[in-house]
Design a protein around this motif. Sequence first.
Motif, short mmCIF file in Angstrom:
data_model
loop_
_atom_site.label_atom_id
_atom_site.label_comp_id
_atom_site.label_asym_id
_atom_site.label_seq_id
_atom_site.Cartn_x
_atom_site.Cartn_y
_atom_site.Cartn_z
N GLU A 152 10.11 0.78 -10.25
CA GLU A 152 9.47 -0.09 -9.27
C GLU A 152 8.37 0.64 -8.50
OE1 GLU A 152 11.44 -2.70 -5.88
OE2 GLU A 152 12.52 -2.72 -7.79
N LYS A 153 8.68 1.88 -8.11
CA LYS A 153 7.69 2.67 -7.37
C LYS A 153 6.49 2.99 -8.25
CE LYS A 153 10.56 5.00 -3.94
NZ LYS A 153 11.28 6.27 -3.69
N ARG A 154 6.77 3.25 -9.53
CA ARG A 154 5.68 3.56 -10.45
C ARG A 154 4.74 2.36 -10.59
NH1 ARG A 154 1.72 6.43 -12.12
NH2 ARG A 154 1.19 6.21 -14.30
N HIS A 155 5.31 1.16 -10.62
CA HIS A 155 4.46 -0.03 -10.72
C HIS A 155 3.58 -0.19 -9.48
CE1 HIS A 155 7.21 -1.95 -13.99
NE2 HIS A 155 6.34 -1.08 -14.47
N LYS A 156 4.14 0.09 -8.30
CA LYS A 156 3.34 0.08 -7.07
C LYS A 156 2.19 1.09 -7.19
CE LYS A 156 4.76 -2.86 -4.47
NZ LYS A 156 6.14 -3.26 -4.76
N GLU A 157 2.55 2.26 -7.73
CA GLU A 157 1.55 3.31 -7.87
C GLU A 157 0.41 2.84 -8.78
OE1 GLU A 157 3.09 6.95 -9.53
OE2 GLU A 157 1.41 8.15 -8.79
N MET A 158 0.78 2.20 -9.89
CA MET A 158 -0.24 1.68 -10.82
C MET A 158 -1.13 0.66 -10.11
SD MET A 158 1.55 0.92 -14.44
CE MET A 158 2.16 2.21 -15.53
N ASP A 159 -0.50 -0.25 -9.36
CA ASP A 159 -1.26 -1.26 -8.62
C ASP A 159 -2.31 -0.61 -7.73
OD1 ASP A 159 -0.34 -3.76 -9.43
OD2 ASP A 159 1.45 -3.62 -8.17
N ASN A 160 -1.88 0.42 -6.97
CA ASN A 160 -2.77 1.08 -6.04
C ASN A 160 -3.88 1.85 -6.76
OD1 ASN A 160 -1.80 1.36 -2.86
ND2 ASN A 160 -0.23 0.63 -4.25
N LEU A 161 -3.49 2.59 -7.79
CA LEU A 161 -4.47 3.40 -8.53
C LEU A 161 -5.54 2.53 -9.18
CD1 LEU A 161 -2.16 5.98 -10.20
CD2 LEU A 161 -4.29 6.55 -9.04
N TRP A 162 -5.08 1.41 -9.69
CA TRP A 162 -5.97 0.51 -10.40
C TRP A 162 -7.20 0.15 -9.57
CZ3 TRP A 162 -7.44 -0.98 -14.87
CH2 TRP A 162 -8.10 -2.19 -15.04
N PHE A 163 -6.98 -0.18 -8.28
CA PHE A 163 -8.11 -0.52 -7.41
C PHE A 163 -8.99 0.70 -7.15
CE2 PHE A 163 -5.18 -3.99 -5.96
CZ PHE A 163 -5.92 -5.00 -6.52
N LEU A 164 -8.33 1.82 -6.86
CA LEU A 164 -9.09 3.03 -6.54
C LEU A 164 -10.00 3.45 -7.69
CD1 LEU A 164 -6.20 4.99 -4.80
CD2 LEU A 164 -8.24 4.06 -3.66
N LEU A 165 -9.45 3.36 -8.90
CA LEU A 165 -10.19 3.86 -10.06
C LEU A 165 -11.44 3.03 -10.40
CD1 LEU A 165 -7.19 4.83 -12.34
CD2 LEU A 165 -8.87 6.40 -11.37
N GLN A 166 -11.55 1.85 -9.82
CA GLN A 166 -12.74 1.04 -10.06
C GLN A 166 -13.91 1.53 -9.21
OE1 GLN A 166 -12.29 -1.52 -12.21
NE2 GLN A 166 -10.09 -1.24 -12.27
N ASP A 167 -13.62 2.38 -8.24
CA ASP A 167 -14.66 2.81 -7.30
C ASP A 167 -15.32 4.10 -7.80
OD1 ASP A 167 -15.49 2.31 -4.22
OD2 ASP A 167 -15.48 4.46 -4.71
N ALA A 215 0.84 -1.20 0.00
CA ALA A 215 0.00 0.00 0.00
C ALA A 215 0.87 1.25 0.00
CB ALA A 215 -0.90 0.00 1.22
N ILE A 216 0.54 2.21 -0.86
CA ILE A 216 1.17 3.51 -0.79
C ILE A 216 0.08 4.57 -0.86
CG2 ILE A 216 3.44 2.90 -1.72
CD1 ILE A 216 2.47 3.91 -4.44
N GLY A 217 0.45 5.82 -0.58
CA GLY A 217 -0.54 6.90 -0.62
C GLY A 217 -0.27 7.91 0.47
N SER A 218 -0.87 9.09 0.29
CA SER A 218 -0.55 10.21 1.17
C SER A 218 -0.98 9.98 2.62
CB SER A 218 -1.23 11.46 0.63
OG SER A 218 -2.61 11.22 0.49
N LEU A 219 -1.93 9.08 2.85
CA LEU A 219 -2.42 8.92 4.22
C LEU A 219 -1.74 7.78 4.98
CD1 LEU A 219 -6.23 9.51 3.60
CD2 LEU A 219 -4.54 11.14 4.43
N CYS A 220 -0.89 7.01 4.28
CA CYS A 220 -0.26 5.87 4.96
C CYS A 220 0.65 6.32 6.10
CB CYS A 220 0.55 5.03 3.97
SG CYS A 220 -0.45 4.16 2.77
N ALA A 221 1.54 7.28 5.81
CA ALA A 221 2.47 7.71 6.85
C ALA A 221 1.77 8.34 8.05
CB ALA A 221 3.52 8.64 6.26
N PRO A 222 0.85 9.30 7.85
CA PRO A 222 0.17 9.85 9.03
C PRO A 222 -0.65 8.81 9.81
CG PRO A 222 -0.56 10.96 7.01
CD PRO A 222 0.52 10.02 6.61
#
Length: 406
Positions: free
Chosen positions: A164-179, A60-67
């Motif tokens: 590598e980070k870009r691929h993680k980003e794609m993985d994460n975005l892919w799920f979000l964009l289905q919503d 998981a990545i994203g702006s809210l993970c760290a906080p």
Amino acid sequence: MLLTRRLPGLLYTYRYTVYSIVILLCTFVSFLFKWNILCMNIQAWQHVKKMCNLYEQGVAIGSLCAPLCITRDIHSLTCHSFEATKEAVFSAEWHNIRLVFKSVPKDLQAIHWFDNNVIKYPTEKEFLTTIRTIVKNKLNLTLAYDTAVRLSRLKPTYEEKNKEKRHKEMDNLWFLLQDNEYLLSTLFTDKDVFPQLLGTCGPYFAVEYLEPVPDISSLLTISDSREDWGKRLKVGMQILDLLDELETGFREPFYLCDIKIQHFGFVKGGNKLKFIDLDGVLPKSVVNTIIKETERCERDDDCDFFDCRSRCNKKTRKCSAPVLNNNLQVVCEKIFLGWRMSTTVIVPGLLMSQHTPSELASILRQCANPEGVEGKPRTAPEAEIKKRLYDILSEIEQSVNNDFFL
Ligand SMILES: Nc1ncnc2c1ncn2[C@@H]1O[C@H](COP(=O)(O)OP(=O)(O)OP(=O)(O)O)[C@@H](O)[C@H]1O
Ligand SMILES: *[C@@H]1O[C@H](CO)[C@@H](O)[C@H](O)[C@H]1NC(C)=O
């Protein structure tokens, strides 16, 4: 005193009845949890734990993970569940901002695939094409190139260069964009009718918290003061304004196919009303497509997509194509008039009180049921009714509320 002394004896005499009652009660409560009518904050914590596990694994990545997981600035988790169909809905506090976390649907297929045990990802160009296809299918919208690029990133203006980070980003975005909810909140940031997207972490995203509309129409409130009436009229006007924005502010009108008073909310500290549950918010042509896809219908009810209604053609057994009612009809029926059994109002709606002038009541009835049919109305009110409703509502609202504040 007598009762306390006799209680053990009584319990013993009626022990089988008592056992049955206890078992029934436990079953009932467990079903309340199962159907998400009740929820506990522990469920919210479990979601955070899951998010942070995914974050630690680097999934998981994203702006809210760290906080959430490292600095722990996000706190005061509260569960929200009113028969929620979503897996997770809970709110939290972040530097005095209240966020509402939601999760995307489970069981989605990942965007990467394996070729001889080698993990593969789409190229940037393919990824953009895929995003445009999703939006086309879900919203019947053709995205401009820049918009597609914005949607293809977690931080709209930051381009991740590390493969590598870009691929993680794609993985994460892919799920979000289905919503649908994520999609509408990211796409129409400039429109101010949908909750603002505040950040993401893995398959979770957070939007701004909206204050519930004071649920004046609930069974529990008995107060029917003139002040309350003024407030109700104001909310009524704001709902009409919001419907107007949904109808005219986009390339195609947006239909709210799941209308309840709990799905409207106010921006904190502001006076702006927005719509909360975006799962059933779709452009008209998409609602038509959904209705048309019904395989075979027996009754008109088979042609309903929640509150978006159509009719069953008795000859072809197909649903007639365009959706027949509209947002205003449902709002008049379910929000303004209230819950009815045939013609009797059982739970009075937002605009039904002892202060309701008979002219307003009559317009509301025509708006909710333009053809005066038995059963569910399936017609949109005419433009004239809409105008008369708007006029009479603003007139009474001004006179009632001016009385108050002068
Ligand atoms: N942005 C928000 N601000 C305030 N409350 C919210 C927000 N989002 C959701 N809620 C609360 O959580 C409840 C459930 O959220 P939502 O409607 O998105 O989920 P759902 O699973 O589609 O539930 P349902 O359709 O049964 O209401 C809402 O009715 C509302 O009370
Ligand atoms: C998509 O929208 C366009 C333009 O409004 C319309 O002509 C077309 O029929 C719609 N397509 C579908 C599949 O609904």
